[in-house]
Design an enzyme around this catalytic site. Structure first.
Site, PDB file in Angstrom:
ATOM      1  CG  ASP A  88      -0.419   0.076   2.553  1.00 50.23           C
ATOM      2  OD1 ASP A  88       0.762  -0.123   2.740  1.00 50.23           O
ATOM      3  OD2 ASP A  88      -1.160  -0.040   3.535  1.00 50.23           O
ATOM      4  CB  SER A  89       4.558   1.762  -0.147  1.00 53.62           C
ATOM      5  OG  SER A  89       4.901   0.410  -0.781  1.00 53.62           O
ATOM      6  CG  ASP A  98       0.454  -4.276   2.074  1.00 54.75           C
ATOM      7  OD1 ASP A  98       0.680  -5.113   2.808  1.00 54.75           O
ATOM      8  OD2 ASP A  98       1.266  -3.166   1.905  1.00 54.75           O
ATOM      9  CE  LYS A 107       3.254  -6.074   4.014  1.00 54.08           C
ATOM     10  NZ  LYS A 107       2.691  -4.671   4.538  1.00 54.08           N
ATOM     11  CD  GLU A 140       7.749   0.006   7.453  1.00 48.40           C
ATOM     12  OE1 GLU A 140       6.746  -1.052   7.324  1.00 48.40           O
ATOM     13  OE2 GLU A 140       8.055   1.098   7.088  1.00 48.40           O
TER      14      GLU A 140
HETATM   15  O1  KIV Z   1       3.789  -1.100   1.598  1.00 50.26           O
HETATM   16  C1  KIV Z   1       4.737  -1.535   1.832  1.00 50.26           C
HETATM   17  O2  KIV Z   1       5.729  -1.098   0.721  1.00 50.26           O
HETATM   18  C2  KIV Z   1       5.175  -2.111   2.905  1.00 50.26           C
HETATM   19  C3  KIV Z   1       6.585  -2.619   2.896  1.00 50.26           C
HETATM   20  C4  KIV Z   1       7.391  -1.314   3.424  1.00 50.26           C
HETATM   21  C5  KIV Z   1       6.930  -3.848   3.707  1.00 50.26           C
HETATM   22  O3  KIV Z   1       4.590  -2.494   3.481  1.00 50.26           O
END
Ligand code: KIV
Length: 273
Positions: A53-54, A92, A122, A191
């Site tokens: 979700d980044s 995510d 996730k 993290e």
């Molecule tokens: O959303 C993301 O990129 C993440 C990573 C930083 C593990 O959750």
């Protein structure tokens, strides 16, 4: 697709990740948000591809991960899955899609799996979301946990500083990690926590612990692909190693293109019909 139904025996499965931990082989994980990048990341041999979700930050330009929607994650997840042959693809669950109730969580999780054809999901959090985690796993969907700095809770923390430096938060993290393992998670991302704490968690769990800013004592590493390729500018946490400077490479190539167009050097005779 489950590996036993697939013609590709090289496909990474959740089971294979646990075997990798058992034999001490480190797990590589990177994010991807589109078909073309996912093809490159997969072709380069990365074990796990996270549709993070980044994307809210990297793709949409938001300050936090909170605004990205389920439909937007599904759109990105579908594109990534189409580009991947070998890696395990994890999507995510975005903010607000699993915190309200276990019922909402499993309904949204099933939607992501049905439409994207990803391998797993996730979720951020421990005890607070454990009923959602259990319900999703009970429905047959593999879940990766996420502890330590949880970006969906940034408004609660008020800072992206290292988490769990104090005993109380560190003890809670260890408890949460064990709860997630007991609930049936196949792996956990941790993290931005002290390396010694992450190493302790990795030693105490039988499932793989994948770190980002969590030191080298864990079972694998994850980075945001655009950060490690040096596409993003102005984000330089200590844990980030830049393997390329794509920002400069892309800027130079695009400036050259602008020059060529302006000076009528592009297209040349061979580049036309
Ligand atoms: O959303 C993301 O990129 C993440 C990573 C930083 C593990 O959750």
């Amino acid at each position: 697709m489950a590996a036993y139904l697939s013609s590709d025996s090289r496909k990474v499965t959740t089971h294979r990740l646990i075997e990798m931990k058992q034999r001490g082989e480190k797990i590589s994980m990177l994010t991807s948000y589109d078909y073309t990048t996912a093809q490159i990341v997969d072709g380069a041999g990365v074990d796990v591809i996270l549709v993070g979700d980044s994307a809210s930050n990297v793709i949409a330009g938001n300050i936090t991960t909170l605004p990205i929607s389920l439909d937007q994650m599904i759109f990105l997840g579908k594109a990534v899955v189409r580009g991947v042959k070998r890696a395990l693809v994890v999507v995510d669950m975005p903010f607000g899609t699993y915190q309200t109730s276990a019922y909402d969580a499993v309904t949204n999780a099933i939607q992501v799996m049905k439409i994207t054809h990803a391998d797993a999901l996730k979720l951020e959090g421990g005890e607070e979301v454990i009923e959602s985690v259990k319900k999703i796993i009970a429905s047959g969907i593999p879940v990766m946990g996420h502890l330590g700095l949880m970006p969906q809770s940034i408004n609660k923390y008020g800072t992206y500083a290292v988490r769990a430096k104090g005993d109380e938060e560190a003890e809670k993290l260890i408890r949460d990690a064990k709860l997630l393992e007991e609930a049936g998670c196949f792996a956990i991302v941790i993290e931005k926590v002290p390396a010694a704490l992450a190493e302790r968690v990795a030693k105490e769990l039988t499932i793989p612990v994948i770190g980002i800013g969590a030191g080298g004592g864990v079972d694998g590493q994850v980075l945001v692909v655009s950060d490690m390729l040096g596409m993003t500018n102005g984000f330089s946490p200590r844990f980030l190693r830049r393997y390329a400077d794509l920002h400069s490479v892309m800027t130079n190539a695009i400036s050259q293109y602008v020059e060529d167009v302006k000076h009528c050097d592009f297209p040349n005779e061979k580049e036309q019909y």
